[in-house]
Structures are given as structure tokens and as C-alpha cells.
Design an enzyme around this catalytic site. Structure first.
Site, PDB file in Angstrom:
ATOM      1  N   ARG A 108       0.831  -1.198   0.053  1.00 25.38           N
ATOM      2  CA  ARG A 108       0.296  -0.065   0.058  1.00 25.38           C
ATOM      3  C   ARG A 108       0.788   1.115  -0.045  1.00 25.38           C
ATOM      4  O   ARG A 108       1.677   1.227   0.945  1.00 25.38           O
ATOM      5  CB  ARG A 108      -1.129  -0.088   1.106  1.00 25.38           C
ATOM      6  CG  ARG A 108      -1.613   1.214   1.558  1.00 25.38           C
ATOM      7  CD  ARG A 108      -2.735   1.145   2.363  1.00 25.38           C
ATOM      8  NE  ARG A 108      -4.090   0.522   1.672  1.00 25.38           N
ATOM      9  CZ  ARG A 108      -5.124   0.778   2.418  1.00 25.38           C
ATOM     10  NH1 ARG A 108      -5.431   1.310   3.459  1.00 25.38           N
ATOM     11  NH2 ARG A 108      -6.134   0.161   1.715  1.00 25.38           N
ATOM     12  N   ASP A 226     -17.280   7.326  -1.627  1.00 27.80           N
ATOM     13  CA  ASP A 226     -15.998   6.957  -0.856  1.00 27.80           C
ATOM     14  C   ASP A 226     -15.649   8.455  -0.365  1.00 27.80           C
ATOM     15  O   ASP A 226     -16.478   9.523  -0.750  1.00 27.80           O
ATOM     16  CB  ASP A 226     -14.719   6.531  -1.898  1.00 27.80           C
ATOM     17  CG  ASP A 226     -13.517   6.304  -1.102  1.00 27.80           C
ATOM     18  OD1 ASP A 226     -13.513   6.258   0.108  1.00 27.80           O
ATOM     19  OD2 ASP A 226     -12.654   6.195  -1.697  1.00 27.80           O
ATOM     20  N   ARG A 293     -13.792  -8.483   1.317  1.00 27.66           N
ATOM     21  CA  ARG A 293     -12.239  -8.441   1.225  1.00 27.66           C
ATOM     22  C   ARG A 293     -11.492  -9.734   1.254  1.00 27.66           C
ATOM     23  O   ARG A 293     -10.664  -9.922   0.411  1.00 27.66           O
ATOM     24  CB  ARG A 293     -11.726  -7.347   2.019  1.00 27.66           C
ATOM     25  CG  ARG A 293     -12.323  -5.771   1.623  1.00 27.66           C
ATOM     26  CD  ARG A 293     -11.865  -5.403   0.297  1.00 27.66           C
ATOM     27  NE  ARG A 293     -10.528  -5.082   0.078  1.00 27.66           N
ATOM     28  CZ  ARG A 293      -9.611  -4.342   0.814  1.00 27.66           C
ATOM     29  NH1 ARG A 293     -10.238  -3.113   1.363  1.00 27.66           N
ATOM     30  NH2 ARG A 293      -8.496  -4.309   0.623  1.00 27.66           N
TER      31      ARG A 293
HETATM   32  N1   CP Z   1     -11.209  -0.383   2.019  1.00 31.04           N
HETATM   33  C1   CP Z   1     -10.155  -0.148   2.433  1.00 31.04           C
HETATM   34  O1   CP Z   1      -8.982  -0.548   1.715  1.00 31.04           O
HETATM   35  O2   CP Z   1      -9.861  -0.018   3.992  1.00 31.04           O
HETATM   36  P1   CP Z   1      -8.560   0.084   5.020  1.00 31.04           P
HETATM   37  O3   CP Z   1      -7.863   1.442   4.561  1.00 31.04           O
HETATM   38  O4   CP Z   1      -9.013  -0.078   6.497  1.00 31.04           O
HETATM   39  O5   CP Z   1      -7.533  -0.883   4.423  1.00 31.04           O
HETATM   40  N1  NVA Z   2      -9.828   6.829  -1.536  1.00 31.71           N
HETATM   41  C1  NVA Z   2      -9.484   6.339  -0.344  1.00 31.71           C
HETATM   42  C2  NVA Z   2      -9.633   4.860  -0.045  1.00 31.71           C
HETATM   43  C3  NVA Z   2      -9.490   4.291   1.244  1.00 31.71           C
HETATM   44  C4  NVA Z   2      -9.598   2.758   1.241  1.00 31.71           C
HETATM   45  C5  NVA Z   2      -7.966   6.776  -0.001  1.00 31.71           C
HETATM   46  O1  NVA Z   2      -7.207   6.494  -0.824  1.00 31.71           O
HETATM   47  O2  NVA Z   2      -7.721   7.042   1.028  1.00 31.71           O
END
Ligand code: CP
Ligand code: NVA
Length: 308
Positions: A108, A226, A293
Site C-alpha cells: 500500500r 468514498d 475483502r
Molecule cells: N477499504 C480499505 O481499503 O480499507 P482500509 O484502508 O481500512 O484498508
Molecule cells: N480513496 C481512499 C480509499 C481508502 C480505502 C483513500 O485512498 O484514502
């Protein structure tokens, strides 16, 4: 060839369909089991996933860990702030070292170019756990949730309301690969990445961009939103006023119609992009979506290891 899952296109439409079918079957097969029990066939026994986080996470972290446990493997978490990556060790060297130590890497990160670099140097599969550009694993869970609700994907009308962000980019990618349509309702200046819009259109999806929230929602089969301020954009709070007309409330859900499903990847900012009445209401599928998920990512993991 090492299989990476950086974006949905890496698997193609047939690959995505195979993963979704596998996820539905495996979820059914373990219904009501304790959550940590290993699936009967333990298809990833002995495999270890490294999860590398440069941004916060609840769902992605827990769901990948649980996915690996259920598949018979295990996971290790690294945070940028407490690993050498955060002190400047290069992505390339991190890729080389982790490839010798674990069987797959999930990242991430704040910059999509970093995951492409990681995949370039890694000799084990790399999975996108969210970048500034896309969030493919989230969309696998979303699609699984819609299939469970009996919604056939081809021809489906999906309405997106709010910010044109990473999650929307992956929805657009899925639309092109699996043949559904997206009405994108965003304020001017917050439209999605044009490359994702054009790619979806080139694959035959109808993608409508509008500044009119009601027009986007009217008659839609699915309404998705979102956060208005994604991770890494914390300075952008002046967005909120522009976003206000795109809040998903009961009026907008009412325009979508009685059969519409509401999705949100979470975390939600209740009272901003969605009201309590909608996220806690009869159309909302967000808790199934969150649980999915795990089930969707088990199939992504099986796919990168060549099992699907
Ligand atoms: N939806 C999602 O990716 O949640 P987190 O940021 O908690 O991993
Ligand atoms: N668009 C949001 C999604 C979080 C899961 C972000 O990137 O913060």
C-alpha cells in the site's frame, strides 16, 4: 512469468471472472466455520505474504492476513515507519530482499510508480493493496458483493458520486473488462483519471461524466461513494464545499430506486459523503463488502500463484 496484480487488467476479464467464481465457491464452502480455520484443501500451505504499508489500513491489513490464514499460509506486516524502507532503502533493494524471504508481497503506497518499480525488481508476485491511482482488491470485493445479491455484471448501471479517486479508477477498469456502465457524478475539477475513462470506453463500457448528482443516481442499479479526502490529500479540505451536493442521502438513493445497492469501501465519513440513514439503511451492503475483502483476496492470491 511471475504474475503481479497491480491493476485489474493484469488478470483480464476471464481472469477476474475465474477469481469471482472461485471466491463465491470458497466462501460458501466455509460458511459458519470459525474465521481462522484453514480451508479443507489448504491451497497456499507453507506460503508467506509480506504486507508493506506506507499508509494506514484496517480492512486491507486484516483481510489479507485472514485470507492467508484461511488458505493455509501466513502473513508478515511491515510499516514504512518502522522498516528500512522508511529510512531510504530503495524499492529495488527491498524487492530483492523480500523476494528471497517471502513468497509474495502486498504494497500500500502513496505513489503508483513505486508499486510498478517493486514489481519490476521482485521475483515473487506483487499485489496492489491501494495506491494513489487504483485499488483493485477493493473492487474485487465490491463485484463479489454485487454477484451475491444476484446482480449480473454485464449491462449493470453503476453510479459513482463524489470524488474522482483511486477507487473510482478501478471501478472504471472493471467496467471495461466486465462490460458494465458507470455514471460518474463529480464536481467540476474532480473527475477521474482520463486514462481510465478512455480505456473503459475503448473496451465498450458507457461512461457518463456529469456534474449533476441526481442525473447520475437516477435509475442506477448500484450507488457507490468514498471519502471526499483520500489519504495523502489531508490538506485538501477546501474540497468539502464542492462535494456537498454529491452526498449520498435518502433522496439520492430514492432516485436510484428500490432495488439499488449502496456500496462504500470504508472507512466512511458519516455526514460527509454518506448519511447514517443510507449507510445503515436497507440498501446498504457495506458490511458484506468489507467481509468480502477476505474472500475476494483469497482468489487474487490463488491467481497470482497460478492456481486459477
Ligand atoms: N477499504 C480499505 O481499503 O480499507 P482500509 O484502508 O481500512 O484498508
Ligand atoms: N480513496 C481512499 C480509499 C481508502 C480505502 C483513500 O485512498 O484514502
Amino acid at each position: 512469468m511471475t504474475r503481479h496484480f497491480l491493476n485489474l487488467v493484469d488478470a483480464g476479464g476471464d481472469g477476474l471472472a475465474a477469481m469471482l467464481n472461485d471466491a463465491l465457491d470458497r466462501k460458501t464452502a466455509r460458511a459458519s466455520w470459525p474465521k481462522g480455520r484453514v480451508d479443507a484443501d489448504a491451497p497456499l500451505a507453507g506460503h508467506v505474504l509480506a504486507m508493506v504499508f506506507e499508509k494506514n489500513s484496517t480492512r486491507t491489513r486484516v483481510s489479507f492476513d485472514m485470507a492467508m490464514r484461511q488458505l493455509g499460509g501466513s502473513a508478515i506486516t511491515l510499516e514504512a515507519g518502522t522498516s528500512q524502507l522508511g529510512r531510504g532503502e530503495t524499492i529495488a533493494d527491498t524487492a530483492r530482499v523480500l523476494s528471497r524471504m517471502v513468497d509474495a508481497i502486498m504494497l500500500r503506497t502513496d505513489d503508483h510508480a513505486k508499486i510498478e518499480e517493486l514489481a519490476h525488481y521482485a521475483t515473487v508476485p506483487v499485489i496492489n493493496g491501494l495506491t494513489d491511482e487504483s485499488h483493485p482488491c477493493q473492487i474485487m470485493a465490491d463485484l463479489l458483493t454485487l454477484l451475491e445479491r444476484g446482480k449480473a455484471l454485464p449491462g449493470l448501471e453503476v453510479a459513482w458520486l463524489g470524488d474522482g479517486n483511486n477507487v473510482l479508477n478501478s471501478i472504471l477498469e472493471a467496467a471495461g473488462l466486465l462490460h458494465f456502465n458507470v455514471r460518474v457524478g463529480t464536481p467540476q475539477g474532480y473527475e477521474p483519471d482520463p486514462r481510465y475513462v478512455e480505456q473503459a470506453r475503448a473496451r465498450g463500457a458507457t461512461i457518463t461524466l456529469t456534474g449533476d448528482a441526481a442525473a447520475a443516481a437516477r435509475g442506477a442499479d448500484v450507488v457507490v461513494t468514498d471519502t471526499w479526502v483520500s489519504m495523502g490529500q489531508e490538506h485538501a479540505h477546501n474540497k468539502l464545499a464542492a462535494m456537498a451536493p454529491f452526498q449520498v442521502d435518502e433522496r439520492l438513493m430514492g432516485l436510484a430506486g428500490p432495488q439499488a445497492t449502496f456500496l462504500h469501501c470504508l472507512p466512511a465519513h458519516r455526514g460527509e459523503e454518506v448519511t447514517d440513514a443510507v449507510i445503515d439503511g436497507p440498501h446498504s451492503a457495506v458490511w458484506d463488502e468489507a467481509e468480502n475483502r477476505i474472500h475476494a483476496q483469497k482468489s487474487v492470491l490463488r491467481w497470482v500463484f497460478g492456481q486459477l
